[in-house]
Design a protein around this motif. Structure first.
Motif, PDB file in Angstrom:
ATOM      1  N   ALA A 237       0.835  -1.208   0.000  1.00 33.80           N
ATOM      2  CA  ALA A 237       0.000   0.000   0.000  1.00 33.80           C
ATOM      3  C   ALA A 237       0.868   1.255   0.000  1.00 33.80           C
ATOM      4  N   ALA A 238       1.912   1.277   0.841  1.00 32.71           N
ATOM      5  CA  ALA A 238       2.794   2.443   0.934  1.00 32.71           C
ATOM      6  C   ALA A 238       3.592   2.647  -0.345  1.00 32.71           C
ATOM      7  N   ASP A 239       3.846   1.564  -1.066  1.00 29.20           N
ATOM      8  CA  ASP A 239       4.638   1.658  -2.287  1.00 29.20           C
ATOM      9  C   ASP A 239       3.901   2.408  -3.388  1.00 29.20           C
ATOM     10  N   ASP A 240       2.545   2.348  -3.359  1.00 30.71           N
ATOM     11  CA  ASP A 240       1.757   2.958  -4.430  1.00 30.71           C
ATOM     12  C   ASP A 240       0.835   4.081  -3.969  1.00 30.71           C
ATOM     13  N   ASP A 241       0.664   4.244  -2.675  1.00 31.89           N
ATOM     14  CA  ASP A 241      -0.224   5.282  -2.149  1.00 31.89           C
ATOM     15  C   ASP A 241       0.574   6.231  -1.271  1.00 31.89           C
ATOM     16  N   SER A 242       0.674   7.508  -1.682  1.00 30.62           N
ATOM     17  CA  SER A 242       1.500   8.462  -0.949  1.00 30.62           C
ATOM     18  C   SER A 242       0.940   8.788   0.435  1.00 30.62           C
ATOM     19  N   ALA A 243      -0.346   8.523   0.673  1.00 29.41           N
ATOM     20  CA  ALA A 243      -0.942   8.818   1.976  1.00 29.41           C
ATOM     21  C   ALA A 243      -0.728   7.704   2.997  1.00 29.41           C
ATOM     22  N   THR A 244      -0.170   6.589   2.563  1.00 29.31           N
ATOM     23  CA  THR A 244       0.102   5.470   3.457  1.00 29.31           C
ATOM     24  C   THR A 244       1.593   5.437   3.787  1.00 29.31           C
TER      25      THR A 244
END
Length: 291
Positions: A237-244
């Motif tokens: 999730a963190a790899d593709d979502d800047s808010a995570t």
């Protein structure tokens, strides 16, 4: 005989528990703290404050609020697990790297909150007090179904603010002592409650985390295996979502992960999470070097 109280173990056996919590004569039920608060001090409720756009409400520049994101939940062989990243964002700014989005609701359930951080955390605290109040008044724990129903009513009460962009989307999980199994419940902004089978995610990174869970989750995981799967899902999730926010080895910041089983809830200690996160980091770094 177990005392289940006037309103039953599901919290909906009497008139209006899910609504105002008062009978026709206007007397308080006594089992619902939030119903009493709504009748006596509605301004203290998370959703009882002045709506945006009303006289005295914040102006547009002051209405920006930190938002929390990705929460992951899954069942495993001994119960249920919930994990959340530590990042809160405000527009394009990282508002916090230390926020905790997963908390115990009571001895046998946990709650994860995504959405407007301030309101979400207030709803979480109110829900904790609600369950504690019910237990003290009725002399027994509310059933897992009852807890899920009551949380849905709280989410529904926040609907006017959700329409204005201040939504709260909780993810609720617990150990059902009557069925000896872990269960997961998700919600929409109207308070609709849905039981999820196997695993579920909420928040801006949920699509990426769900993809990881589909590949890595399997029935009867051990607790240790479930923790690693949760870390892998949050990494994706963190790899593709800047808010995570992903695990931060420099600042030694790890996700909050809690499990719930027959012995109650347990927060995975920092040193255990550090080992798992560093192992995942090493594995992914090795894969990159080999490629």
């Amino acid at each position: 005989m177990e005392h289940i109280g006037r309103y039953g173990r599901d919290g909906y056996g009497g008139a209006g528990y899910g609504e105002a919590g008062y009978d026709a004569a206007g007397a308080g039920t006594g089992s619902s703290f939030s119903a009493w608060l709504q009748a006596e001090h509605p301004d203290l409720l998370p959703f009882g404050r002045t709506p945006l756009g009303a006289p005295g409400s914040p102006v547009a520049g002051e209405s920006l609020a930190p938002h929390g994101t990705t929460i992951v939940a899954m069942t495993y062989g001994g119960g249920v697990l919930m994990a959340g990243d530590r990042r809160a964002t405000m527009g394009n700014v990282i508002a916090s790297r230390h926020i905790e989005k997963v908390h115990p609701a009571d001895s046998y359930s946990v709650l994860g909150v995504a959405g407007t951080a301030g309101i979400a955390l207030d709803v979480m605290r109110l829900f904790q007090v609600e369950l504690e109040h019910y237990e003290k008044i009725e002399g027994t724990l509310l059933s897992l179904e009852g807890k899920a129903n009551r949380l849905g009513a709280m989410v529904r009460d926040n609907l006017p603010r959700a329409v204005q962009g201040l939504a709260v989307l909780p993810l609720f999980a617990g150990y059902d002592t009557t069925r000896a199994v872990g269960r997961i419940f998700s919600y929409d902004v109207t308070g609709g409650r849905y039981e999820e089978i196997e695993h579920h995610t909420v928040g801006s990174g949920s699509a990426f985390a769900r993809g990881a869970l589909k590949k890595l989750w399997r029935p009867h995981l051990t607790e240790e295996e479930a923790v690693r799967v949760a870390v892998e899902a949050l990494f994706d999730a963190a790899d593709d979502d800047s808010a995570t926010g992903g695990p931060d080895a420099i600042r030694r910041l790890w996700p909050v992960i809690m499990t719930v089983g027959s012995a109650g809830h347990r927060r995975i200690p920092e040193h255990e999470l550090a080992e798992v996160c560093e192992s995942v980091l090493e594995g992914r770094s090795s894969a990159g070097r080999e490629a």
